[in-house]
Every structure is written in C-alpha cells, then in structure tokens.
Write a protein that holds these residues in place. Structure first.
Motif, PDB file in Angstrom:
ATOM      1  N   GLU A  45      13.863 -12.434   8.657  1.00  0.00           N
ATOM      2  CA  GLU A  45      14.316 -12.611   7.134  1.00  0.00           C
ATOM      3  C   GLU A  45      13.750 -11.640   5.951  1.00  0.00           C
ATOM      4  N   GLU A  46      12.287 -11.943   6.109  1.00  0.00           N
ATOM      5  CA  GLU A  46      11.739 -11.099   5.245  1.00  0.00           C
ATOM      6  C   GLU A  46      11.613  -9.461   5.578  1.00  0.00           C
ATOM      7  N   LYS A  47      12.028  -9.133   6.732  1.00  0.00           N
ATOM      8  CA  LYS A  47      12.439  -7.752   7.176  1.00  0.00           C
ATOM      9  C   LYS A  47      13.610  -7.181   6.444  1.00  0.00           C
ATOM     10  N   PHE A  48      14.615  -8.176   6.672  1.00  0.00           N
ATOM     11  CA  PHE A  48      15.987  -7.717   5.971  1.00  0.00           C
ATOM     12  C   PHE A  48      15.747  -7.673   4.352  1.00  0.00           C
ATOM     13  N   ILE A  82      14.517  -4.333   3.915  1.00  0.00           N
ATOM     14  CA  ILE A  82      15.467  -3.470   4.101  1.00  0.00           C
ATOM     15  C   ILE A  82      16.449  -3.338   3.200  1.00  0.00           C
ATOM     16  N   LEU A  83      16.825  -4.402   2.629  1.00  0.00           N
ATOM     17  CA  LEU A  83      17.811  -4.277   1.396  1.00  0.00           C
ATOM     18  C   LEU A  83      17.345  -3.651   0.045  1.00  0.00           C
ATOM     19  N   ALA A  84      16.052  -3.891   0.013  1.00  0.00           N
ATOM     20  CA  ALA A  84      15.340  -3.518  -1.341  1.00  0.00           C
ATOM     21  C   ALA A  84      15.240  -2.051  -1.160  1.00  0.00           C
ATOM     22  N   GLY A  85      15.229  -1.413   0.079  1.00  0.00           N
ATOM     23  CA  GLY A  85      14.990  -0.336   0.489  1.00  0.00           C
ATOM     24  C   GLY A  85      16.546   0.566   0.229  1.00  0.00           C
ATOM     25  N   THR A  86      17.405  -0.014  -0.390  1.00  0.00           N
ATOM     26  CA  THR A  86      18.560   0.599  -0.339  1.00  0.00           C
ATOM     27  C   THR A  86      19.037   0.660  -1.789  1.00  0.00           C
ATOM     28  N   VAL A  87      19.704   1.784  -2.310  1.00  0.00           N
ATOM     29  CA  VAL A  87      20.337   1.468  -3.841  1.00  0.00           C
ATOM     30  C   VAL A  87      21.850   2.079  -3.628  1.00  0.00           C
ATOM     31  N   GLU A  88      22.488   1.804  -4.791  1.00  0.00           N
ATOM     32  CA  GLU A  88      23.874   2.085  -5.083  1.00  0.00           C
ATOM     33  C   GLU A  88      24.644   1.851  -3.962  1.00  0.00           C
ATOM     34  N   GLU A  89      25.372   2.836  -3.464  1.00  0.00           N
ATOM     35  CA  GLU A  89      26.192   2.344  -2.373  1.00  0.00           C
ATOM     36  C   GLU A  89      25.888   2.005  -1.029  1.00  0.00           C
ATOM     37  N   LYS A 103       0.637  -1.246  -0.120  1.00  0.00           N
ATOM     38  CA  LYS A 103      -0.175   0.160  -0.022  1.00  0.00           C
ATOM     39  C   LYS A 103       0.848   1.356   0.049  1.00  0.00           C
ATOM     40  N   ILE A 104       1.781   1.285   0.649  1.00  0.00           N
ATOM     41  CA  ILE A 104       2.656   2.378   0.998  1.00  0.00           C
ATOM     42  C   ILE A 104       4.243   2.173   0.026  1.00  0.00           C
ATOM     43  N   PRO A 105       4.571   3.102  -0.504  1.00  0.00           N
ATOM     44  CA  PRO A 105       6.066   2.920  -1.248  1.00  0.00           C
ATOM     45  C   PRO A 105       6.910   2.684  -0.169  1.00  0.00           C
ATOM     46  N   LEU A 106       8.042   1.822  -0.596  1.00  0.00           N
ATOM     47  CA  LEU A 106       9.046   1.407   0.201  1.00  0.00           C
ATOM     48  C   LEU A 106      10.129   2.528   0.302  1.00  0.00           C
ATOM     49  N   PRO A 107      10.363   3.122   1.553  1.00  0.00           N
ATOM     50  CA  PRO A 107      11.449   4.145   1.773  1.00  0.00           C
ATOM     51  C   PRO A 107      12.897   3.613   1.089  1.00  0.00           C
ATOM     52  N   ILE A 108      13.565   4.662   0.623  1.00  0.00           N
ATOM     53  CA  ILE A 108      14.630   4.423  -0.138  1.00  0.00           C
ATOM     54  C   ILE A 108      15.949   5.236   0.420  1.00  0.00           C
ATOM     55  N   ILE A 109      17.068   4.546   0.669  1.00  0.00           N
ATOM     56  CA  ILE A 109      18.409   5.309   1.058  1.00  0.00           C
ATOM     57  C   ILE A 109      19.317   4.867   0.293  1.00  0.00           C
ATOM     58  N   GLY A 110      20.231   5.928  -0.107  1.00  0.00           N
ATOM     59  CA  GLY A 110      21.355   5.801  -1.102  1.00  0.00           C
ATOM     60  C   GLY A 110      21.147   6.700  -2.322  1.00  0.00           C
ATOM     61  N   GLY A 111      22.242   6.911  -3.028  1.00  0.00           N
ATOM     62  CA  GLY A 111      22.170   7.745  -3.989  1.00  0.00           C
ATOM     63  C   GLY A 111      22.371   9.448  -3.573  1.00  0.00           C
ATOM     64  N   ASN A 112      21.281   9.950  -4.014  1.00  0.00           N
ATOM     65  CA  ASN A 112      21.319  11.480  -3.609  1.00  0.00           C
ATOM     66  C   ASN A 112      20.694  11.427  -2.284  1.00  0.00           C
TER      67      ASN A 112
END
Length: 206
Positions: free
Chosen positions: A44-47, A50-57, A11-20
């Motif tokens: 395990e699903e949480k992680f 969490i990993l899906a909520g990261t980009v780039e470095e 329902k809610i967009p996944l928060p993203i960290i990384g890049g800008n």
C-alpha cells in the motif's frame, strides 16, 4: 485507502512521470530503484509513492485504473498502463532520443538499455540522422565517462555505449579496491595497537 504520501525526509528525490516527461521505461527503472533504496516494502505504501510520482495526465490514468480495479496497483501494472498511454510513434521516438539525458541516479548500463531500446525501433533512415555525438551529449553530465567516450572516437552508437559501460565498470572496480585497501589499513592499525596494549577506540580517531 488513504491516498497520500510524505516525501519529506527521503534521501533521494522521487522520480516523476507525466507532463513533459513521458519516458515511462526510465521512470520505471528509477522508481523501482527508489523504492528499494528507501526500503519501502509495504504494498500500500509503495502504491502511495508510485502515485505521488505521477503528475498531470499520468496521475489521472493511474487513478482511473485504481478506481476501476478497486485495488492497489503494483509498479509493473502502473508501468504498463503508462506505456499504453504514452505509446510513441516514429517521429516522437526520434525526438525523444535527440533530447534524452541520463538521470542522476541511473547507471550507464540502465541508460544504455533504454537508449538502445528506442534506437533499435527507429527506421534505418532515422537511425542515420543520429550520430555518436548525440549519444555523447546524452551522457555529458557524467564528465569522466563522457570525456573517455569522446576521446575513443567510436564509429557507431553501439560501440560508444560499450565504451561508456566499460569505463563505468572500471570506476566501480576502483572504488571497491580502494574500500578494501582502506579497511585493510584500519584493521592493521587495530592489530598493532592491540599488540602494544593500547585501546584502539581512543587512538583511531585520525
């Protein structure tokens, strides 16, 4: 361990960290709320999310730590890893505050916590370069709260934060009162219909 996650159907967009986006504290708060609202309880699903909520470095940093630890990481561990990676110096923190915006799913109080956290770490010289207008601009997307803060003409950023939080509390209180009033009306209608021996399920369509 299968390192994947499905964002579809959420329902809610996944928060993203990384890049800008290097605001780890904001990402942590949003991700914590996201996992709670989406009722993700399995570690395990949480992680995976969490990993899906990261980009780039950010993805690289968390993945490297995962491999090193040879186990899944919790949200707090990922936060600490990223805080270390994105440690901001004085100038970076100042620039971050100048462009900081409240997130769609973030409460004013949560936003103020991270805003003031950065603000309090600034030197006196840099603090004087920030104005109440800068803070007002950061909450401009919350139109009604922004307009009230601007109308009150607060003299300091701290005072403006308190006004914004007060307005938010009043709004939330009004919604609660309205829900109670609506529920009371529905219950009253049901009682009346039962008293006159009418099936409420066929009448309370309107």
């Amino acid at each position: 361990m299968k390192m994947s996650s499905n964002r579809e159907g959420r329902k809610i967009p996944l928060p993203i960290i990384g890049g800008n986006n290097k605001n780890v504290k904001a990402w942590y708060i949003l991700m914590k709320n996201w996992l709670k609202m989406e009722k993700v309880t399995d570690d395990e699903e949480k992680f995976q999310f969490i990993l899906a909520g990261t980009v780039e470095e950010a993805t690289q940093v968390v993945s490297d730590k995962f491999v090193e630890a040879n186990r899944i990481l919790n949200l707090e561990e990922c936060r600490d890893i990223l805080l270390e990676r994105y440690h901001l110096n004085e100038d970076e923190r100042f620039r971050e505050l100048k462009t900081l915006l409240i997130m769609p799913n973030e409460s004013v109080r949560e936003f103020n916590d991270r805003y003031l956290d950065y603000y309090c770490q600034l030197s006196t010289d840099n603090k004087t370069k920030l104005s109440v207008y800068d803070y007002e601009n950061s909450i401009r997307s919350r139109t009604d709260i922004y307009e009230k803060v601007a109308y009150e003409e607060a003299k300091t950023i701290e005072a403006a934060c308190k006004i914004a939080e007060k307005v938010e509390r009043i709004k939330l209180g009004s919604r609660s009162v309205q829900r109670v009033e609506n529920l009371t009306i529905i219950i009253s209608k049901i009682i009346i219909l039962l008293l006159v021996d009418i099936d409420p399920t066929k009448t309370l369509i309107n």
